[in-house]
Design an enzyme around this catalytic site. Sequence first.
Site, PDB file in Angstrom:
ATOM      1  CG  HIS A 121      -3.935  -3.453   2.848  1.00 50.01           C
ATOM      2  ND1 HIS A 121      -2.939  -3.133   3.746  1.00 50.01           N
ATOM      3  CD2 HIS A 121      -4.479  -2.282   2.446  1.00 50.01           C
ATOM      4  CE1 HIS A 121      -2.882  -1.819   3.894  1.00 50.01           C
ATOM      5  NE2 HIS A 121      -3.804  -1.281   3.112  1.00 50.01           N
ATOM      6  CD  GLU A 180      -2.042  -6.405   5.128  1.00 49.71           C
ATOM      7  OE1 GLU A 180      -2.301  -5.244   5.501  1.00 49.71           O
ATOM      8  OE2 GLU A 180      -1.510  -6.659   4.021  1.00 49.71           O
ATOM      9  CB  CYS A 235      -0.991  -0.049   1.166  1.00 55.35           C
ATOM     10  SG  CYS A 235      -2.369   1.108   0.973  1.00 55.35           S
TER      11      CYS A 235
END
Length: 197
Positions: free
Chosen positions: A179, A181, A78
């Site tokens: 993202h 994750e 990001c």
Amino acid sequence: MNEIVVLDTDCANLTSIRVAIKQLGYYPIITSEPDIVMRAKKIFLPGVGTAAAVMKVLFEKKLVNIIREFTNPILGICLGMQLFCTFSEECDGVQTLDIIKSSVLRLKTDKLSLPHIGWNKIALNKPSPLFKFIPNYSRFYFVHSYIVPVSKYSLSTTNYGINFSSIIQKNNFFGVQFHPEKSGDIGSQLLKNFLEI
């Protein structure tokens, strides 16, 4: 020696990245200690907040030159990806790491709300070891108001009113605008691919 480092940029999502990496069987350390960072096999550069704030942390912790001169794979996530560029329009203009010759621009869309939040598709432009077992037009989770324009460094693009770079690469520097994750199984696969490069 710890081989996997998540750079401590004083931002909020460090733990979620560490947990996502640990679920893949790796044991990352969150640190900003220059000696440890310098010896890492892989670095994750996360970013939440503003380019100015994270650049300030990187300068204060004497990490700017270490990042610029790092020769093993490094993944910017990001804002971390945007910091690889030369300059960001954020906060009236911020000089960033100048690894990739590009400016980071405010995302401008006529009718779509900002920031760009939610799941969106990536269109793969070039082959990359990052894309193992990742089909074209896979969906990842985005949260951002600034973009890296499409260039020769774009491995994939995403459309939100306009096309922008969703994954970039220059040599050992990889960046993802989304993202991983927070992107479920497909995000885990991308992290796994990076860890195996």
